[in-house]
Scaffold this motif. Structure first.
Motif, short mmCIF file in Angstrom:
data_model
loop_
_atom_site.label_atom_id
_atom_site.label_comp_id
_atom_site.label_asym_id
_atom_site.label_seq_id
_atom_site.Cartn_x
_atom_site.Cartn_y
_atom_site.Cartn_z
N GLU A 7 -3.49 -1.40 6.62
CA GLU A 7 -2.05 -1.14 6.57
C GLU A 7 -1.69 0.18 7.24
O GLU A 7 -0.69 0.28 7.95
CB GLU A 7 -1.57 -1.13 5.12
CG GLU A 7 -0.08 -0.91 4.99
CD GLU A 7 0.38 -0.92 3.55
OE1 GLU A 7 1.53 -1.32 3.31
OE2 GLU A 7 -0.40 -0.52 2.67
N ALA A 316 1.66 -8.58 5.58
CA ALA A 316 1.45 -7.72 4.41
C ALA A 316 0.86 -8.51 3.25
O ALA A 316 -0.06 -8.05 2.56
CB ALA A 316 2.77 -7.07 4.01
N PHE A 320 -2.53 -6.88 3.39
CA PHE A 320 -2.32 -5.63 2.68
C PHE A 320 -2.05 -5.84 1.20
O PHE A 320 -2.00 -4.89 0.44
CB PHE A 320 -1.14 -4.84 3.29
CG PHE A 320 -1.18 -4.74 4.79
CD1 PHE A 320 -2.39 -4.66 5.48
CD2 PHE A 320 0.00 -4.72 5.52
CE1 PHE A 320 -2.41 -4.58 6.86
CE2 PHE A 320 -0.02 -4.64 6.90
CZ PHE A 320 -1.23 -4.57 7.57
#
Length: 334
Positions: A7, A316, A320
């Protein structure tokens, strides 16, 4: 690779791109207004804030050049300002120093230290062109150093993915906001309404200079002139910035590059992010510019921007393990 490190690399790429885009667009707007009537000043700065997705954050402050420049360059509370973007890029790069080259870290850190040592407020008053040129060149140096010193591993790919997704969103907004404004100035009789409509026979002098500014805002003016010579047909400009597969800042180029990085990162799995990116990329790759005017350019670009934001959220979620915080889309909707 740890999700946190992936990230940080992703956002390092986005923040450097954001700083460079902002410096270039502010520079073009500032110098275009030097030759424009005073009546256009407030509207031009408002458009730039819209392109950068910062109109809401700017609030009701006067649209005076000095105030807008301070907000876009100096304001640390503005997460989209140049100084804020560089600070965040450095923080993200510092947290992954073991994954990036020492030359890349030095390039990012040098830019941060250079900006910190300058009297930026004075330079914005006395020599804004030199300041913006310094920032743009430093950001381009960062890209070049990363390209020449990092192996093409997952770390490189996350950073490149963040950069091209940021660039795709920015180019979409640039086309959308500027085209709407120039279409309104042209009036109903000269609007491009579809592939079968009579196209304008060229821009008038005022429109001509506005379209030059749009192309310069995307670092595409010289490439455009080599392709189209003296033509400044609005449809050609939109087509070039949106659909040109060989232009580094065109939306199609950015999304195709993002697709390549994401497919490698996904190890060939048909993930949600890959599927979402594939759909939005295909919606552009196989379009004719006339079709886009038939569909409604503004609505189409809104859809593309929303889908690019969805891709970032899917990335994401998959890599992440939480939604991205700090993206222009997230800031605008927070």
């Amino acid at each position: 690779m740890l999700a946190r490190l992936a990230e940080n690399l992703f956002w390092a790429g986005r923040y450097v791109e954001r700083a460079e885009d902002t410096a270039r667009m502010v520079d073009v707007t500032y110098h275009t207004l030097l030759e424009s009537p005073a009546s256009e000043v407030g509207g031009s700065w408002a458009q730039l804030l819209d392109v950068l997705h910062l109109r809401t954050a700017y609030g009701q402050r006067p649209l005076a050049p000095a105030e807008v420049l301070a907000f876009l360059v100096l304001d640390r509370d503005n997460t989209g300002s140049i100084t804020s973007s560089i600070v965040r890029a450095r923080e993200n790069a510092r947290s992954v120093r073991e994954l990036i080259s020492s030359e890349l870290w030095e390039s990012v850190n040098d830019l941060h230290l250079d900006l910190g040592s300058r009297d930026l407020r004075r330079e914005l008053t006395d020599q804004p062109y030199e300041l913006f040129k310094t920032i743009r060149r430093a950001c381009l140096t960062i890209y070049g150093v990363a390209s020449e010193t990092m192996p093409r591993d997952d770390g490189w790919r996350f950073m490149a993915l963040g950069r091209v997704l940021e660039r795709a969103e920015m180019t979409c907004r640039l086309i959308d906001i500027r085209y709407q404004h120039l279409e309104d100035l042209a009036g109903p009789s000269r609007r491009l309404v579809g592939a079968n409509a009579e196209r304008p026979r060229g821009a008038d002098r005022t429109d001509f200079h506005h379209w030059i500014a749009v192309l310069k805002s995307a670092s595409a003016f010289e490439a455009y002139r080599r392709r189209y010579r003296s033509s400044m047909d609005p449809a050609d400009v939109v087509e070039f910035l949106l659909l040109e597969p060989d232009l580094p800042r065109s939306v199609v180029f950015c999304l195709s590059s993002a697709m390549h990085q994401l497919q490698v990162l996904s190890r060939g799995r048909p993930s949600r992010a890959v599927r979402a990116l594939g759909r939005v990329t295909a919606s552009l790759q196989y379009r004719d510019v006339g079709e886009l005017f038939d569909l409604g350019l503004h609505d189409f670009l809104d859809t593309v921007q929303a889908r690019v934001a969805d891709v970032a959220e899917a990335v994401a979620d998959e890599f992440f393990r939480h939604h991205p915080v700090g993206s222009m889309h997230a800031i605008a909707t927070a």
